[in-house]
Design a protein around this motif. Structure first.
Motif, PDB file in Angstrom:
ATOM      1  N   VAL A  75       2.300  -8.846  30.667  1.00 59.55           N
ATOM      2  CA  VAL A  75       1.005  -9.490  30.470  1.00 59.55           C
ATOM      3  C   VAL A  75       0.608 -10.176  31.765  1.00 59.55           C
ATOM      4  CG1 VAL A  75      -0.267 -11.211  29.134  1.00 59.55           C
ATOM      5  CG2 VAL A  75       1.486  -9.816  28.010  1.00 59.55           C
TER       6      VAL A  75
ATOM      7  N   GLY B 274      -5.235  -8.932  32.009  1.00 59.88           N
ATOM      8  CA  GLY B 274      -4.959  -7.763  31.190  1.00 59.88           C
ATOM      9  C   GLY B 274      -3.461  -7.543  31.076  1.00 59.88           C
ATOM     10  N   VAL B 275      -3.040  -6.274  31.246  1.00 57.29           N
ATOM     11  CA  VAL B 275      -1.619  -5.943  31.158  1.00 57.29           C
ATOM     12  C   VAL B 275      -1.264  -4.911  32.219  1.00 57.29           C
ATOM     13  CG1 VAL B 275      -1.399  -6.470  28.698  1.00 57.29           C
ATOM     14  CG2 VAL B 275      -2.036  -4.167  29.395  1.00 57.29           C
TER      15      VAL B 275
ATOM     16  N   HIS C 143      -4.253  -2.408  32.953  1.00 62.64           N
ATOM     17  CA  HIS C 143      -5.094  -2.011  31.826  1.00 62.64           C
ATOM     18  C   HIS C 143      -5.745  -3.254  31.255  1.00 62.64           C
ATOM     19  CE1 HIS C 143      -3.470   2.069  31.752  1.00 62.64           C
ATOM     20  NE2 HIS C 143      -2.322   1.512  32.082  1.00 62.64           N
ATOM     21  N   ARG C 144      -6.912  -3.079  30.654  1.00 64.08           N
ATOM     22  CA  ARG C 144      -7.673  -4.230  30.140  1.00 64.08           C
ATOM     23  C   ARG C 144      -7.029  -4.876  28.935  1.00 64.08           C
ATOM     24  NH1 ARG C 144     -13.683  -2.417  29.303  1.00 64.08           N
ATOM     25  NH2 ARG C 144     -13.314  -3.998  27.739  1.00 64.08           N
ATOM     26  N   SER C 145      -6.296  -4.087  28.130  1.00 66.97           N
ATOM     27  CA  SER C 145      -5.798  -4.645  26.875  1.00 66.97           C
ATOM     28  C   SER C 145      -4.525  -3.946  26.421  1.00 66.97           C
ATOM     29  CB  SER C 145      -6.864  -4.503  25.790  1.00 66.97           C
ATOM     30  OG  SER C 145      -7.044  -3.128  25.495  1.00 66.97           O
ATOM     31  N   LEU C 146      -3.848  -4.602  25.493  1.00 65.69           N
ATOM     32  CA  LEU C 146      -2.683  -3.981  24.866  1.00 65.69           C
ATOM     33  C   LEU C 146      -3.104  -2.767  24.042  1.00 65.69           C
ATOM     34  CD1 LEU C 146      -0.699  -7.102  23.620  1.00 65.69           C
ATOM     35  CD2 LEU C 146      -0.002  -5.490  25.404  1.00 65.69           C
ATOM     36  N   SER C 147      -4.281  -2.806  23.486  1.00 67.18           N
ATOM     37  CA  SER C 147      -4.759  -1.677  22.689  1.00 67.18           C
ATOM     38  C   SER C 147      -4.923  -0.434  23.550  1.00 67.18           C
ATOM     39  CB  SER C 147      -6.081  -2.028  22.005  1.00 67.18           C
ATOM     40  OG  SER C 147      -5.875  -3.081  21.073  1.00 67.18           O
TER      41      SER C 147
ATOM     42  N   SER D  89      -4.184  -1.132  17.053  1.00 66.58           N
ATOM     43  CA  SER D  89      -4.340  -2.525  17.451  1.00 66.58           C
ATOM     44  C   SER D  89      -3.175  -2.807  18.384  1.00 66.58           C
ATOM     45  CB  SER D  89      -4.267  -3.443  16.224  1.00 66.58           C
ATOM     46  OG  SER D  89      -3.941  -4.761  16.626  1.00 66.58           O
ATOM     47  N   GLY D  90      -3.468  -3.138  19.633  1.00 68.42           N
ATOM     48  CA  GLY D  90      -2.397  -3.415  20.587  1.00 68.42           C
ATOM     49  C   GLY D  90      -1.489  -4.550  20.143  1.00 68.42           C
ATOM     50  N   PRO D  91      -2.052  -5.699  19.731  1.00 71.51           N
ATOM     51  CA  PRO D  91      -1.184  -6.787  19.265  1.00 71.51           C
ATOM     52  C   PRO D  91      -0.308  -6.373  18.080  1.00 71.51           C
ATOM     53  CG  PRO D  91      -3.362  -7.634  19.761  1.00 71.51           C
ATOM     54  CD  PRO D  91      -3.452  -6.134  19.858  1.00 71.51           C
TER      55      PRO D  91
END
Length: 146
Positions: free
Chosen positions: A106, A110-111, A118-122, A134-136
């Motif tokens: 993290v 982003g990640v 990448h912008r998100s875990l998703s 859902s990334g989370p």
């Protein structure tokens, strides 16, 4: 609670007749017994069972308070909702997927996954699985409440 033979016969007849009632008639009976109309897409089968239960409950008495508490505690909607876990920049997340361990770090914006931002875990979950996730939820930060 003791019931007379005549009362029992009336109850038996009404219970037996529920299967022949129209959906509209069952909804009216539900409203009379529960004080509110059934939810919009309640199946006819459920209405029959709910009306039968309420009729018998009125005739013979309901569940003991201790039994109601026990059932309420077992209902999925009554389970304590677990909060989502917050992660800070620098947190490393690991996820095994189809025999492969995936590592995500993290960052503030982003990640980081396989050296790419990448912008998100998703977005990362989608790369890993090939489908929307859902990334989370995928990385175990959020609990499925389903």
């Amino acid at each position: 609670m003791r019931r007379s033979a005549a009362d029992q016969e009336v109850l038996d007849r009404e219970l037996q007749g529920l299967g022949r009632r129209s959906r509209h008639s069952l909804a009216e009976r539900w409203t009379a017994l529960y004080g509110t109309p059934p939810p919009p897409r309640t199946s006819r089968s459920l209405m029959i069972r709910a009306v039968a239960y309420r009729l018998q409950e009125r005739a013979f008495g309901g569940l003991a308070a201790s039994t109601r508490r026990l059932l309420a505690a077992q209902a999925p909607c009554a389970r304590r909702r677990l909060p989502s876990r917050e992660v800070r920049p620098g947190t490393v997340l690991l996820r095994d997927w189809q025999g492969v361990t995936h590592q995500v770090t993290v960052t503030a914006g982003g990640v980081l996954y396989r050296g790419e931002r990448h912008r998100s875990l998703s977005a990362v979950a989608r790369i890993i699985t090939g489908s929307r996730w859902s990334g989370p939820l995928f990385f175990g930060l959020k609990h499925d409440q389903g």
